[in-house]
Every structure is written in C-alpha cells, then in structure tokens.
Enzyme design. Sequence first.
Site, mmCIF file in Angstrom:
data_model
loop_
_atom_site.group_PDB
_atom_site.id
_atom_site.type_symbol
_atom_site.label_atom_id
_atom_site.label_comp_id
_atom_site.label_asym_id
_atom_site.label_seq_id
_atom_site.Cartn_x
_atom_site.Cartn_y
_atom_site.Cartn_z
ATOM 1 N N LYS A 13 4.644 1.693 16.624
ATOM 2 C CA LYS A 13 5.622 1.626 17.701
ATOM 3 C C LYS A 13 5.165 3.169 18.524
ATOM 4 C CE LYS A 13 9.467 1.575 15.730
ATOM 5 N NZ LYS A 13 8.877 1.463 13.948
ATOM 6 N N ARG A 88 18.112 -1.423 17.110
ATOM 7 C CA ARG A 88 17.721 -1.574 15.623
ATOM 8 C C ARG A 88 18.610 -2.304 14.740
ATOM 9 N NH1 ARG A 88 13.829 3.199 14.667
ATOM 10 N NH2 ARG A 88 13.280 2.965 12.666
ATOM 11 N N ARG A 127 -0.001 8.526 6.428
ATOM 12 C CA ARG A 127 0.687 9.662 7.191
ATOM 13 C C ARG A 127 1.494 11.036 6.546
ATOM 14 N NH1 ARG A 127 4.558 7.565 11.847
ATOM 15 N NH2 ARG A 127 6.011 7.712 9.683
ATOM 16 N N ARG A 150 13.098 2.308 4.042
ATOM 17 C CA ARG A 150 13.319 2.177 5.400
ATOM 18 C C ARG A 150 12.490 0.679 5.653
ATOM 19 N NH1 ARG A 150 9.041 6.895 6.567
ATOM 20 N NH2 ARG A 150 8.751 5.919 8.664
#
Length: 198
Positions: A13, A88, A127, A150
């Site tokens: 994103k 969301r 990451r 998440r």
Amino acid sequence: MRLLLIAPPGSGKGTQARRLAERYHIEHISTGELLRQQVAAGTPLGEQAREYLDRGDLVPDQMISDAVLAAVVEADHRGGFLLDGYPRNLAQAEQAQRWAASNGVAIDGAIYLDVSRDELLRRLLGRGDEPVKVGKGARTDDNEATIRHRLAVYDAQTQPLIDYYRGRGLLLAINGEQSVDQVTTDIVGQLSQRTPTP
Ligand code: AP5
C-alpha cells in the site's frame, strides 16, 4: 483523483501510494503514518494510539476518523487524495460514505492488492530488519507475533470491504505479487479505463 487503498499489511500500500500520489499530483494520506507521527510527537492522540499500534489492533474509529476526514478535506481542496489505510472496517467505510455524500465527493476507485499470505509474511518479516527511514515515525509492530495479529485483524475487519466496494462498482483488484513497477502499471491501466485522468 480520489482513491482508496484497502489491502493487507505488507501488500505494498505505502509503496504504491507514494508512486500514485506523484503520478496524479494528489496527496498521500497514510493513516498508519499519521498515527506513528502522533506517537513520535507525544500528542494526546499519539499517547492513546500507542498501545493499539504496538498490539497491531485498529485504533477506535472515532480516534482516527476525525483526523483523517480533516486531512481529506484539505487534500480534496488541493486536487485529490489517496487514502492509504482508511477505511479499515465497515463502520469507517460507512462514515466515509456519509462524508463523501454530504460533501459532494465521489470516490474514483478502491484499490485492492492481492498478495498471498506467505509473501505478506516474507515481506513484513524482512522489513522488520530494515533501518527506520529518516522522518518516519518508528514502527513498533514489525515483529512476528504482531505481524500475525495484524493479518488476523485484516481478515476479520478489513477484508469485508472488498465486497463492499465491489458491490458499489468501485473495486480495482490488482495482482500485487508482481514487480513494484508492474503493480503500478496495472493500477494506472485500470484507472485509465474508468477515468479520463492521464
Ligand atoms: P499501516 O501503517 O497502514 O500498516 P499496515 O496496514 O500494517 O501496512 P504496512 O505499512 O505494513 O504495509 P503496506 O501494505 O503499506 O506495504 P509496504 O508498501 O510498506 O497501519 C499500522 C497500524 O495503524 C494498524 O495496525 C492500526 O493499529 C493503525 N491504523 C492505521 N489505519 C487505521 C484505521 N483506518 N483505523 C484504525 N487503526 C488504523 O510494503 C511492505 C514491504 O514489502 C516493504 O519492505 C516493501 O519494500 C515491500 N514491497 C512492496 N511492494 C513489493 C513488491 N511488489 N514486491 C516485493 N516487495 C514489495
């Protein structure tokens, strides 16, 4: 151009939002980044949001909606926006819908990046080892347990938005498991078929 990005953690994103914002000269509004900056600045909103971010839970709707919609109003006056990470859940989508209707704003598309679970985990775990970029609020949610949470929160709360926007004829489903350039090319291609914007 007014766009939404609704896709799982690690799908790209942020990566795509930066490119699309530059291409269409619109503002990139990242709700995650907005919250991390508030945490870093020690504001009351940041203090309240910190525990949710650390756990990988969504912050309460009202905590984020007021801040986001204020930023969207500003961005819309300047020529458009790309919302990265909002809405969301269904309550946020309904709130955004009501806001858009009462402000005469029409969304051009909701971009969904389709990426397999294995690839999402690979990217996010990778990451977690990257150095924090200058000027960015530090991420405290890139450890394995929080990443898995998440993704579970995404499945439970955000994934239903795919059908929500498909049902409104706004969904752009993109294969997000290609090179970064190819993903951008596919998004731009699909957008050009539905809007006159270059
Ligand atoms: P947020 O900051 O939005 O994080 P996220 O959704 O978990 O997404 P990420 O930033 O981890 O991933 P991304 O999809 O942006 O991918 P990226 O481009 O970075 O939200 C964080 C938290 O804020 C939430 O958990 C919640 O607490 C809170 N929050 C935010 N919005 C909220 C809301 N509306 N309501 C309530 N709470 C909210 O890429 C990931 C990695 O993959 C990078 O290393 C990148 O280089 C790499 N990559 C990208 N594209 C490719 C590609 N095509 N091929 C290979 N690698 C790629």
